[in-house]
Design a protein around this motif. Structure first.
Motif, PDB file in Angstrom:
ATOM      1  N   VAL A  32       8.635   9.755  -3.144  1.00  0.00           N
ATOM      2  CA  VAL A  32       8.180   9.350  -1.814  1.00  0.00           C
ATOM      3  C   VAL A  32       7.187   8.206  -2.004  1.00  0.00           C
ATOM      4  O   VAL A  32       6.195   8.349  -2.722  1.00  0.00           O
ATOM      5  CB  VAL A  32       7.508  10.504  -1.056  1.00  0.00           C
ATOM      6  N   ARG A  33       7.461   7.089  -1.348  1.00  0.00           N
ATOM      7  CA  ARG A  33       6.627   5.892  -1.469  1.00  0.00           C
ATOM      8  C   ARG A  33       6.130   5.516  -0.073  1.00  0.00           C
ATOM      9  O   ARG A  33       6.935   5.233   0.816  1.00  0.00           O
ATOM     10  CB  ARG A  33       7.428   4.735  -2.072  1.00  0.00           C
ATOM     11  N   CYS A  34       4.819   5.507   0.108  1.00  0.00           N
ATOM     12  CA  CYS A  34       4.238   5.231   1.424  1.00  0.00           C
ATOM     13  C   CYS A  34       3.136   4.182   1.300  1.00  0.00           C
ATOM     14  O   CYS A  34       2.279   4.271   0.417  1.00  0.00           O
ATOM     15  CB  CYS A  34       3.675   6.511   2.044  1.00  0.00           C
ATOM     16  N   LEU A  35       3.179   3.203   2.209  1.00  0.00           N
ATOM     17  CA  LEU A  35       2.153   2.158   2.266  1.00  0.00           C
ATOM     18  C   LEU A  35       1.243   2.414   3.460  1.00  0.00           C
ATOM     19  O   LEU A  35       1.718   2.569   4.594  1.00  0.00           O
ATOM     20  CB  LEU A  35       2.817   0.785   2.386  1.00  0.00           C
ATOM     21  N   LEU A  36      -0.060   2.488   3.206  1.00  0.00           N
ATOM     22  CA  LEU A  36      -1.062   2.655   4.262  1.00  0.00           C
ATOM     23  C   LEU A  36      -1.739   1.309   4.477  1.00  0.00           C
ATOM     24  O   LEU A  36      -2.354   0.768   3.560  1.00  0.00           O
ATOM     25  CB  LEU A  36      -2.098   3.712   3.850  1.00  0.00           C
ATOM     26  N   VAL A  37      -1.599   0.759   5.686  1.00  0.00           N
ATOM     27  CA  VAL A  37      -2.049  -0.610   5.955  1.00  0.00           C
ATOM     28  C   VAL A  37      -3.086  -0.622   7.071  1.00  0.00           C
ATOM     29  O   VAL A  37      -2.899   0.008   8.109  1.00  0.00           O
ATOM     30  CB  VAL A  37      -0.856  -1.506   6.376  1.00  0.00           C
ATOM     31  N   GLY A  38      -4.178  -1.355   6.851  1.00  0.00           N
ATOM     32  CA  GLY A  38      -5.171  -1.499   7.908  1.00  0.00           C
ATOM     33  C   GLY A  38      -6.457  -2.103   7.377  1.00  0.00           C
ATOM     34  O   GLY A  38      -6.649  -2.203   6.157  1.00  0.00           O
ATOM     35  N   PRO A  39      -7.357  -2.508   8.270  1.00  0.00           N
ATOM     36  CA  PRO A  39      -8.634  -3.085   7.846  1.00  0.00           C
ATOM     37  C   PRO A  39      -9.457  -2.119   7.010  1.00  0.00           C
ATOM     38  O   PRO A  39      -9.246  -0.899   7.052  1.00  0.00           O
ATOM     39  CB  PRO A  39      -9.344  -3.406   9.183  1.00  0.00           C
TER      40      PRO A  39
END
Length: 240
Positions: A32-39
């Motif tokens: 499982v590969r997850c990208l968490l994106v945000g400031p």
């Protein structure tokens, strides 16, 4: 909803393909590969710890300084060793600021560009076939190669909090021993458009001043802490 779906995906990853079609079963990967994106300060790393707790697994944060090397082939070798060992353990692997490893490929102008692109190609392929759970964080999805985002199972955006969410953050961080009234907390929530991490820092800074003066936490040291966070960001403190 997104986070709960991610937890479910991780829990079912070993059996997810069993009742599906042959085209999925033939190429299914358990990872499982997850990208968490945000400031910065919006809770991406905090969520990594939350996910590991939900799954009952240890969280390992990759030290990029020990992985990345200027020597040709050394970065790939270090990452291959790391992922091979991680695959034999039930863990959650976290790459903070992952765009430094998995960034966009560039137009080839010299041998350095060719080397950088070949390194990126290897990393993209290796992470696609990784059999464990890997989380990556970044401030912007635009820094990633398009081929990499295709290989991800999920991308979760972490926006800056709304005024109502900032009010809840201020109340949560301040606790029950402060002397700030409801009006003051509302003004802080509406007037300061900062992420949760910066609100936390402002409260901790204010707590130091309150402890030094041996008095309850009030608005004055909170405003000083808040000014410090705006200075760190290089931004003007709100007039209101």
């Amino acid at each position: 909803q997104e986070l709960n779906h991610l937890v479910a995906r991780c829990r079912w990853r070993e059996w997810l393909h069993t009742d599906l079609g042959t085209t999925i079963q033939a190429r299914y990967q358990q990872g499982v590969r997850c990208l968490l994106v945000g400031p910065s300060g919006t809770g991406k790393t905090l969520v990594a710890g939350w996910l590991a707790t939900k799954l009952g697994l240890p969280l390992y944060r990759v030290d990029l300084a020990s992985v990345v090397s200027k020597c040709i082939g050394e970065t790939e070798k270090a990452l291959a060793t790391l992922l091979a060992r991680a695959e034999h353990c039930e863990i959650v692997l976290l790459f903070d600021e992952a765009d430094s490893l998995f960034g966009k490929r560039t137009d080839i102008k010299d041998s350095n560009d060719r080397f950088a692109n070949s390194q990126t190609n290897y990393l993209l392929q290796r992470i696609e076939f990784y059999r464990g759970i890997v989380l990556l964080t970044s401030n912007s999805r635009e820094r990633f190669d398009g081929a990499f985002t295709r290989r991800l199972d999920k991308i979760i955006d972490f926006p800056l909090p709304t005024p109502q969410e900032r009010r809840a953050l201020w109340q949560s961080h301040l606790g029950g021993e402060h002397t700030l009234g409801t009006k003051a907390i509302n003004q802080l929530a509406v007037g300061s458009d900062l992420a949760g991490g910066h609100i936390r820092n402002a409260v901790l800074s204010a707590a130091v001043a309150a402890k030094e003066d041996a008095r309850p936490l009030n608005l004055s040291p909170v405003l000083l802490g808040l000014r410090g966070e705006y200075r760190k960001l290089g931004r003007q403190f709100p007039a209101e």
